[in-house]
Design a protein around this motif. Structure first.
Motif, PDB file in Angstrom:
ATOM      1  N   GLU A  19      35.720  48.269  36.026  1.00  0.00           N
ATOM      2  CA  GLU A  19      34.713  48.315  37.024  1.00  0.00           C
ATOM      3  C   GLU A  19      34.629  47.192  37.819  1.00  0.00           C
ATOM      4  O   GLU A  19      34.884  46.017  37.140  1.00  0.00           O
ATOM      5  N   GLN A  20      34.416  47.281  39.147  1.00  0.00           N
ATOM      6  CA  GLN A  20      34.257  46.078  39.936  1.00  0.00           C
ATOM      7  C   GLN A  20      32.984  46.225  40.601  1.00  0.00           C
ATOM      8  O   GLN A  20      32.334  47.203  40.897  1.00  0.00           O
ATOM      9  N   ALA A  21      32.181  45.048  40.419  1.00  0.00           N
ATOM     10  CA  ALA A  21      30.856  44.915  41.037  1.00  0.00           C
ATOM     11  C   ALA A  21      30.718  43.483  41.783  1.00  0.00           C
ATOM     12  O   ALA A  21      30.937  42.521  41.291  1.00  0.00           O
ATOM     13  N   GLY A  22      30.881  43.677  43.111  1.00  0.00           N
ATOM     14  CA  GLY A  22      31.147  42.475  44.046  1.00  0.00           C
ATOM     15  C   GLY A  22      32.445  42.101  43.830  1.00  0.00           C
ATOM     16  O   GLY A  22      33.716  42.837  43.874  1.00  0.00           O
ATOM     17  N   LYS A  23      32.832  40.699  43.492  1.00  0.00           N
ATOM     18  CA  LYS A  23      33.956  40.209  43.325  1.00  0.00           C
ATOM     19  C   LYS A  23      34.360  40.073  41.808  1.00  0.00           C
ATOM     20  O   LYS A  23      35.500  39.716  41.375  1.00  0.00           O
ATOM     21  N   GLN A  24      33.497  40.705  41.066  1.00  0.00           N
ATOM     22  CA  GLN A  24      33.679  40.556  39.419  1.00  0.00           C
ATOM     23  C   GLN A  24      34.297  41.847  39.113  1.00  0.00           C
ATOM     24  O   GLN A  24      33.841  43.208  39.422  1.00  0.00           O
ATOM     25  N   THR A  25      35.342  41.828  38.210  1.00  0.00           N
ATOM     26  CA  THR A  25      36.082  43.049  37.634  1.00  0.00           C
ATOM     27  C   THR A  25      35.933  42.650  35.977  1.00  0.00           C
ATOM     28  O   THR A  25      35.961  41.699  35.509  1.00  0.00           O
ATOM     29  N   ARG A  26      35.666  44.066  35.533  1.00  0.00           N
ATOM     30  CA  ARG A  26      35.719  43.839  33.928  1.00  0.00           C
ATOM     31  C   ARG A  26      36.407  45.359  33.492  1.00  0.00           C
ATOM     32  O   ARG A  26      36.306  46.142  34.066  1.00  0.00           O
ATOM     33  N   MET A  27      36.919  45.162  32.411  1.00  0.00           N
ATOM     34  CA  MET A  27      37.659  46.108  31.687  1.00  0.00           C
ATOM     35  C   MET A  27      36.636  46.912  30.910  1.00  0.00           C
ATOM     36  O   MET A  27      35.941  46.371  30.097  1.00  0.00           O
TER      37      MET A  27
END
Length: 164
Positions: A19-27
């Motif tokens: 998931e990408q929200a803005g410049k943040q990504t997480r598995m």
């Protein structure tokens, strides 16, 4: 944006949801689906289809990103990877999710900055970008996550080519 990354293979199929929200990504999810040579072709394809469908239905990605394969002398391998891709394409069609393809050099360029990076460098960047405590293993898992991340990075700049 949620992206389902696929490292296609008939024996080991890597699945990674990012998931990408803005410049943040997480598995959100990662797994390797394994089949064996003792299973029939329909059993193997069915197993892959069910696994990909369950993940796609659960996470509802906006895109599926797959590693485009380049085979020169491995006709049998290409044929069997095609079985895995068929399972992925069927899920994409049923759930109306666009599929984008990225070759290994593009994935390496997106994550490491050079299309000549090795698998360890790619896995290291996947770990760093997703804030994982350790390198994702096996390589099929790291590759699936890398492909999902690649789509996240390229999509806002220059959309990848839908697989046709």
């Amino acid at each position: 944006m949620i992206v389902l990354g696929i490292d296609p293979g008939i024996t080991n199929l890597g699945i990674g949801v990012v998931e990408q929200a803005g410049k943040q990504t997480r598995m959100l999810h990662a797994e390797v689906v394994k089949t064996t040579h003792g299973e029939t072709a329909p059993e193997r394809v069915g197993k892959l289809y069910r696994a990909v469908y369950q993940v796609a239905a659960a996470y509802r990605p906006q895109a599926i990103a797959v590693e485009e394969q380049f085979f020169y002398r491995q006709n049998e391998l290409a044929y069997k990877v095609g079985w895995a891709m068929g399972a992925v394409f069927l899920v994409a069609d049923q759930l109306e999710i666009p599929v984008y393809g990225y070759g290994p050099p593009k994935v390496k360029q997106a994550l490491v900055g050079t299309g000549q990076a090795d698998k360890h460098q790619v896995a290291y960047m996947v770990r760093a970008l997703l804030g994982l405590k350790s390198l994702p293993k096996p390589t099929h898992l790291a590759d699936a996550l890398a492909i999902a991340l690649t789509h996240c990075f390229y999509q806002p700049l220059a959309p990848g080519q839908p697989v046709s």
